[in-house]
Design an enzyme around this catalytic site. Structure first.
Site, PDB file in Angstrom:
ATOM      1  N   LYS A 121      -8.184  -4.938  -3.141  1.00 21.56           N
ATOM      2  CA  LYS A 121      -6.998  -5.049  -3.525  1.00 21.56           C
ATOM      3  C   LYS A 121      -6.459  -6.472  -3.982  1.00 21.56           C
ATOM      4  CE  LYS A 121      -5.197  -0.761  -1.317  1.00 21.56           C
ATOM      5  NZ  LYS A 121      -4.211  -0.361  -0.561  1.00 21.56           N
ATOM      6  N   ASP A 169       0.852  -1.234  -0.053  1.00 22.29           N
ATOM      7  CA  ASP A 169       0.007  -0.043   0.013  1.00 22.29           C
ATOM      8  C   ASP A 169       0.872   1.294   0.011  1.00 22.29           C
ATOM      9  OD1 ASP A 169      -2.284   1.684   0.529  1.00 22.29           O
ATOM     10  OD2 ASP A 169      -1.478   1.757   2.787  1.00 22.29           O
TER      11      ASP A 169
END
Lengths: 226, 226
Positions: free
Chosen positions: B150, B9
Site C-alpha cells: 500500500k 484502509d
C-alpha cells in the site's frame, strides 16, 4: 398482507442525488428481517460492494437484469445478449462519439456517458433490426436487450429464493425500475422518480432519493406489509 | 503541523468487524475538507464503489498497491506482477486445495480463501525463487509481489496529487497497512489492528474498527493535524 422480501434500486433510490449512500436508508435496511435484493443498472461488483457495505445477504440484480448473484460466494448468472448491444453500439458510433462506461466489467449491456441525443439515437436505431432498447437512468444511457429488464432479473432471482415477484415489494425511481415496480406484489416510487416509475407504482413517497426509501420502509411497516 | 490528505484502509478500519460500513465513519469522512484516499487489498471496483457511496473524490489504492485510480473517470494504473503470483499459486496448488477470490477482477495479485495453513505455505514458498510474499489481512490471504504494497501505491497516487507520503495521515488495521502507516507523515492504527500495524503507528486508538477511525479523525482534529 405481508410481503416476504424487498427489491430496491440503488442510485437515486437509497442514495442522495449525487450517488452518496443515504446513511439513514442504510441504517433502515439493516433493521429489516426479510431479504433485501439490490437491483441496479450498474455492474455486479458495484452491486455486491453496496450489499456488503450495507450488510445485506448478497442477492443482487445488476446490469438491468442481465446479471444476477445469489450470494457473495456465488458465480454470476448471466444472460448473454451483449452481441446485439455491440451491433447497436457500432451503428450509433457512426453518428455519435460515444463513451462506454465500465466496458471491461459489463457482461450483458453497454452503458454510455450521457453526452449525446438519446432520442435521436433511439429513432435512428429503429431503422435497424436489433432486439435492443436505449434507456436513460439519469446516471448513464444504456443499450440493453429489449428482452431483459430488472423484472426478468427479479423473476430469476426470486426462483432461487423460493419466491415469486408477487412476494416482493419493489422500490425504485427510474424508467428501468418500472417493470419490476409493476410486477412486484407492491410497488413504490420515490418522489424524484420518473413518470414511468410513478405510473407503475402503487404508492409514491413524499420524500425524494434515499429519504424516500426510508419513508417507503416506514410506510410498509405502518401498513403491516412487512 | 497540518497534514494535507488522509489515506485509510477500508475493511476493519472504516467498517464493522463483519465488513458492514460503519455509518459514523462514513459521516465523519464526509465532513473532511482534505482529500481522502481509500487503500485496500480488495479489487479496484470495490474500492471505487466504496469511495462513491461515501462521497469521496475517487482516489483509490487497490490490490494492496498494485492498482491505483486517481478519479472515477480515470483508467487504472496497474503494476503487472501477477505472473510471479501465478507461479506461486501453481506451486502451492500442488499442496493445497486453494480457492481464488474475484480472479476475474484481480490484475496484480491473487487473493485466496483463508482455509489453508498460510505459515506452512509461506515456508514452502521459500524453496522457490519467486519475488512474492503471502499475507493474511484477516479477510483474505494474498499472494502478492514483495515489491508492491500500500505504501508503493501511496507514493504513486501522492505524485498525481502533487503530494508525498509525508503529507498524509495513514489509518489502518492490518499487516498490509504497516508500510503505509510507517511512511506516512503520521500513522494511526485502530485498536483491533495487527501488532505490525500498531508497531508502525504513531498513535493507536482506544476504539476498534470503524469507531476507531472516527476516534482517529477526532484525535487529528483536536491536535490541529487536519
Amino acid at each position: 398482507m405481508k410481503f416476504k422480501a424487498i427489491v430496491l434500486d440503488i442510485d437515486g433510490t437509497i442514495t442522495h442525488k449525487d450517488r452518496r449512500l443515504n446513511l439513514r436508508a442504510a441504517e433502515t435496511l439493516r433493521t429489516l428481517d426479510i431479504p433485501v435484493v439490490l437491483a441496479t443498472g450498474n455492474i455486479s461488483c458495484y452491486a455486491i460492494a453496496t450489499a456488503k457495505l450495507i450488510g445485506l445477504k448478497g442477492y443482487v440484480i445488476a446490469e438491468n437484469g442481465g446479471v444476477i448473484l445469489t450470494g457473495y460466494d456465488k458465480s454470476p448468472i448471466i444472460s448473454d445478449n451483449i452481441e446485439e448491444c455491440e451491433k447497436a453500439f457500432k451503428f450509433l458510433s457512426k453518428h455519435y462519439d460515444l463513451t462506454k462506461l465500465d466496458p471491461e466489467y459489463r457482461k450483458t449491456e453497454i452503458a454510455l456517458r450521457r453526452d449525446f441525443d438519446m432520442e435521436k439515437a433511439r429513432e435512428m436505431l429503429k431503422t435497424q433490426d436489433l432486439e435492443v432498447e436505449i434507456i436513460d437512468t439519469k446516471y448513464a444511457i444504456h443499450i440493453k436487450s429489449n428482452k431483459i429488464n430488472k423484472n426478468t432479473g427479479l423473476k430469476n432471482i426470486a426462483k432461487f429464493m423460493g419466491l415469486t415477484p408477487a412476494d416482493f415489494v419493489a422500490i425504485g425511481d427510474s424508467v428501468n425500475d418500472a417493470e419490476m415496480i409493476q410486477s412486484a406484489g407492491f410497488g413504490i416510487a420515490v418522489a424524484n422518480g420518473d413518470a414511468e416509475a410513478k405510473k407503475a407504482a402503487d404508492h409514491v413517497t413524499k420524500a425524494s432519493f434515499g429519504d424516500g426509501a426510508v419513508e417507503a420502509i416506514e410506510y410498509l411497516s405502518s401498513k403491516g406489509y412487512i
